[in-house]
Design an enzyme around this catalytic site. Structure first.
Site, mmCIF file in Angstrom:
data_model
loop_
_atom_site.group_PDB
_atom_site.id
_atom_site.type_symbol
_atom_site.label_atom_id
_atom_site.label_comp_id
_atom_site.label_asym_id
_atom_site.label_seq_id
_atom_site.Cartn_x
_atom_site.Cartn_y
_atom_site.Cartn_z
ATOM 1 N N GLU A 187 43.696 21.795 -13.170
ATOM 2 C CA GLU A 187 42.659 21.192 -14.019
ATOM 3 C C GLU A 187 42.546 21.925 -15.350
ATOM 4 O O GLU A 187 42.440 23.140 -15.392
ATOM 5 C CB GLU A 187 41.309 21.195 -13.287
ATOM 6 C CG GLU A 187 41.313 20.419 -11.982
ATOM 7 C CD GLU A 187 41.657 18.928 -12.158
ATOM 8 O OE1 GLU A 187 41.611 18.428 -13.294
ATOM 9 O OE2 GLU A 187 41.977 18.289 -11.138
ATOM 10 N N CYS B 60 33.815 19.361 -7.336
ATOM 11 C CA CYS B 60 34.872 20.235 -7.844
ATOM 12 C C CYS B 60 34.692 20.486 -9.324
ATOM 13 O O CYS B 60 34.855 21.601 -9.817
ATOM 14 C CB CYS B 60 36.255 19.642 -7.550
ATOM 15 S SG CYS B 60 36.637 19.670 -5.782
ATOM 16 N N HIS C 245 43.313 21.413 -7.787
ATOM 17 C CA HIS C 245 43.140 20.363 -6.791
ATOM 18 C C HIS C 245 44.406 20.269 -5.949
ATOM 19 O O HIS C 245 45.521 20.335 -6.487
ATOM 20 C CB HIS C 245 42.879 19.013 -7.463
ATOM 21 C CG HIS C 245 41.434 18.631 -7.514
ATOM 22 N ND1 HIS C 245 40.771 18.378 -8.700
ATOM 23 C CD2 HIS C 245 40.515 18.446 -6.518
ATOM 24 C CE1 HIS C 245 39.514 18.055 -8.420
ATOM 25 N NE2 HIS C 245 39.337 18.095 -7.111
HETATM 26 N N1 PCA Z 1 36.948 17.896 -3.311
HETATM 27 C C1 PCA Z 1 35.823 17.246 -3.963
HETATM 28 C C2 PCA Z 1 34.631 18.114 -3.650
HETATM 29 C C3 PCA Z 1 35.068 19.046 -2.590
HETATM 30 C C4 PCA Z 1 36.519 18.912 -2.519
HETATM 31 O O1 PCA Z 1 37.293 19.592 -1.835
HETATM 32 C C5 PCA Z 1 36.043 17.007 -5.449
HETATM 33 O O2 PCA Z 1 37.191 16.783 -5.856
HETATM 34 O O3 PCA Z 1 35.089 17.011 -6.218
#
Ligand code: PCA
Length: 220
Positions: free
Chosen positions: A84, A147, A169
């Site tokens: 990200e 996240c 992610h």
């Molecule tokens: N993924 C979610 C919240 C917790 C997670 O593991 C997200 O992408 O916001």
């Protein structure tokens, strides 16, 4: 814990959205306690809770005073490791968090800027992963769910400090993808099965990301 050893805080989200696990959590657990390039990895869970996440971030920074912060979350449907680039000052989600809360058009921080750049060496991590044959991409949005709140929250609190900070992610693991296929059978929609990546490969990718961040080189 040695006081002189620099610390990498590695957070991983708990399961959410009715799923039985979260590979972000499992990866955090797998790397907790490991020493990478002379840095101790401290793995800690984060709750999928918009009401609690800010206080959790405050507590972790206060307790560990880390030299590096890397957070992990699951991105269902994502086929590759996703680095990200930016956190947005926005919470907007209809999928209730683990306490059932939703959010609409809400800033995460009243005074905060609209967006904050992640400060990990993303291009170096990208190159190192590709060199090891691990698929990866840079992403312009961490979403507007927990996240993103995690990334923005850490970046805001660390803005005056030279602490590399960012969010990775990860895809579903195969077990979660299988679970999703079973669940989707019942909703009558004809959708593609979700992509997945093994936990071993996800752990290897995060280890490389940590190593590149703290030492500028991949693990031996
Ligand atoms: N993924 C979610 C919240 C917790 C997670 O593991 C997200 O992408 O916001």
């Amino acid at each position: 814990m040695s006081k002189t050893q620099p610390t990498v805080l590695l957070t991983g989200f708990e399961p959410y959205g009715g799923m039985s696990g979260n590979p972000a959590y499992a990866t955090m657990r797998a790397l907790d306690g490991e020493i990478i390039a002379g840095h101790r990895i401290v793995g800690r869970p984060l709750p999928v809770s918009i009401a609690r996440i800010g206080a959790e971030i405050d507590d972790l920074l206060h307790e560990f005073r880390p030299q590096t912060v890397i957070s992990l979350g699951l991105a269902p449907g994502e086929p590759v490791i996703r680095l990200e680039r930016v956190g947005l000052n926005l919470a907007d989600f209809e999928l209730g968090d683990n306490e059932g809360l939703t959010s609409r058009d809400q800033p995460l921080s009243r005074q905060g800027s609209a967006a904050r750049w992640a400060s990990l060496p993303l291009r170096r991590i990208e190159a190192a992963l590709l060199a090891k044959g691990i698929p990866v991409r840079l992403s312009e949005t961490a979403g507007t769910y927990l996240c993103n709140a995690c990334l923005y929250g850490f970046l805001e609190r660390l803005e005056d400090q030279a602490v590399p900070c960012g969010f990775i992610h990860v895809p579903m693991t195969p077990d979660l993808a299988a679970e999703a296929i079973v669940r989707r059978r019942h909703d009558g929609m004809d959708r593609l099965p979700p992509p997945s990546m093994s936990l071993d490969l996800i752990v290897a990718a995060v280890r490389i990301a940590i190593s590149e961040t703290v030492s500028g080189s991949a693990p031996a």
